[in-house]
Design an enzyme around this catalytic site. Structure first.
Site, PDB file in Angstrom:
ATOM      1  N   SER A  60       0.833  -1.195   0.000  1.00 31.45           N
ATOM      2  CA  SER A  60       0.000   0.000   0.000  1.00 31.45           C
ATOM      3  C   SER A  60       0.866   1.242   0.000  1.00 31.45           C
ATOM      4  CB  SER A  60      -0.879  -0.037   1.243  1.00 31.45           C
ATOM      5  OG  SER A  60      -0.939   1.228   1.831  1.00 31.45           O
ATOM      6  N   LYS A  61       0.386   2.264  -0.712  1.00 32.16           N
ATOM      7  CA  LYS A  61       1.155   3.502  -0.730  1.00 32.16           C
ATOM      8  C   LYS A  61       0.576   4.476   0.278  1.00 32.16           C
ATOM      9  CE  LYS A  61       3.717   4.192  -4.952  1.00 32.16           C
ATOM     10  NZ  LYS A  61       4.010   5.122  -6.010  1.00 32.16           N
TER      11      LYS A  61
END
Ligand code: GLU
Length: 477
Positions: free
Chosen positions: A253-254
């Site tokens: 996930s960013k």
């Protein structure tokens, strides 16, 4: 080989995240290993995504981690400016060349027209790409519309059927056909270049020898190669780093708070552990070794040893590594990095000798820096006893244990471990109390908590005079 010049080229959209750190670190290690140059370039041409303060944050994080920049916005260098929004004239000049040679063309299609084109292509089950309607406008019409100041972008005319072959240091030979390549926008209607144009132009003028970037850019490489060809320039060497995956193999996930470097430092991971851990997200040394200092990484790193398969981000491994570094780093360095948590916890610092004794014991059993402070707190600023703990301490049985110690424990000097062991056994035998009933009152009196380290550790840290004081306090209460 060409002189090694590599660049880390983040967009200033927030904090440095772990994926970005991995790219920056590999750039840095490769530059240091080869005696090359590590450049920071800020890619701020997408004006809508800019976050104020992000450039300072990025530079601050790299600095905090010890990744020194050789050329960049603050450092300067012979190939600046190093911020793309300050290089607009350079991009416009190259775009003029591409327009003159017919390799680029203005496109006047509005966002609505493009959206409609897209939905029609989708409904026909076709590949979505620009249908080139503006490529076929007459020279006069283009001229007239430009003179009227109509909003437009500049697109690159991609070759129709062209097989691009290129070497990627990690992936070997890669082959891609342009049949599905769109006529890439090079210059947007706001006059700013897109990533594709700006990156190619800057990589050329900054004499970048190796482009080290994430795998998500691999499919854009034919466009970039074509741009190099149209502009008559020699392309750099390509290095596309593997994806970073969650343990379930989904893409990491960013979401910034999850993966930003700052958030890890704030949780109390050591920078040494973070760098070591991130270095191994795709790279491995010649053997199974896992612990490397930054200098060792600089010595051993090579791009050939980066895997192409996705690298799994395993937080339990980072925790394990942090524990290793807590024990391995010089004691004073651990203390230095732990101090902010003493401050945050309102823990007053004892004299340096005592602090060293406490942290020596603490680092044997802690994983993160705040745990060092929490561990020290029970010696330095113990919490008040809870009602329940006070009640246990006041019981006749507990009081008899404390009494016994006040009577039998020397008042000063140092108790060797063997002497203490003998004393503990003697107390048990005389009082006929053992196990929890024996140790809990001692810990509660000395640490204000029923659990904690073993008695030899507590004794070594507190010292006999302070122990007597605490025992007497507990007897009074
Ligand atoms: N600005 C691009 C990014 O943030 C850089 C990609 C590259 O290194 O070429 O991903």
């Amino acid at each position: 080989m060409r002189e090694v010049r590599v660049r880390f080229a983040p967009s200033p959209t927030g904090f440095l995240h772990l994926g970005g750190l991995r790219t920056a670190l590999y750039d840095y290690l490769f530059a240091r290993h080869t005696g090359g140059t590590f450049i920071l370039r800020i890619e701020d041409t997408d004006r809508s995504r800019i976050v104020p303060g992000a450039i300072e944050n990025l530079i601050g994080s790299l600095h905090r981690l010890g990744l020194d920049i050789d050329e960049g916005p603050l450092t300067g260098g012979a190939y600046g400016p190093y911020v793309q929004s300050e290089r607009l004239e350079i991009y416009r000049c190259e775009v003029r060349r591409l327009l003159d040679s017919g390799d680029a063309y203005p496109c006047f299609c509005s966002p609505d027209t493009l959206a409609q084109m897209r939905s029609e292509q989708l409904s026909r089950g076709e590949f979505v790409k620009y249908d080139r309607r503006c490529l076929h406008l007459s020279r006069e019409e283009v001229q007239a519309r430009l003179e009227r100041g109509e909003a437009h972008v500049i697109r690159l005319k991609m070759p129709d059927q062209r097989r691009f072959r290129f070497d990627d240091i990690i992936r070997g030979q890669v082959e891609m056909n342009t049949s599905q390549s769109d006529d890439q926008v090079l210059l947007k209607s706001d006059g700013f270049p897109t990533y594709h144009l700006a990156a190619v132009v800057d990589d050329h003028y900054m004499k970048i020898s190796h482009v080290i970037r994430g795998e998500e850019w691999l499919s854009s490489t034919p466009k970039h190669l074509w741009l190099y060809e149209c502009l008559g320039w020699e392309p750099p060497k390509w290095v596309h780093l593997p994806l970073i995956l969650n343990p379930d193999r989904s893409k990491l996930s960013k979401r910034m708070n999850d993966v930003s470097v700052e958030s890890y430092l704030e949780k109390g991971y050591l920078k040494e552990a973070l760098l070591n851990f991130v270095a191994l997200l795709g790279w491995h040394g010649a053997d199974d070794r896992e612990i490397y200092s930054l200098e060792e990484l600089c010595r051993e790193f090579s791009l050939e040893r980066v895997n192409k398969a996705g690298a799994v981000f395993d937080l339990t491994k980072l925790d394990w590594m942090n524990g290793i570094y807590l024990r391995k780093l010089p004691l004073d360095e651990v203390i230095r990095q732990a101090l902010p948590w003493f401050e945050k916890g309102g823990i007053s610092l004892p004299d340096p000798g005592i602090l060293r004794t406490i942290v020596t014991a603490a680092r044997e059993r802690c994983t993160l820096l705040p745990e060092i402070a929490a561990y020290s707190k029970m010696f330095l600023s113990p919490a008040p006893l809870t009602a329940e703990e006070a009640e246990i301490l006041a019981s006749p049985q507990s009081q008899s244990v404390l009494h016994w110690y006040v009577e039998h424990l020397p008042r000063e000097g140092i108790l060797e471990k063997a002497e203490l062991d003998a004393l503990v056994k003697a107390g048990m035998a005389e009082l006929g109390i053992k196990g929890k009933d024996y140790y809990t009152p001692l810990r509660s009196a000395l640490l204000h908590q029923p659990h904690g380290p073993d008695l030899p550790t507590i004794f070594a840290i507190l010292g006999l005079p302070r122990i007597h004081e605490l025992l007497r306090e507990a007897l009074r209460s």
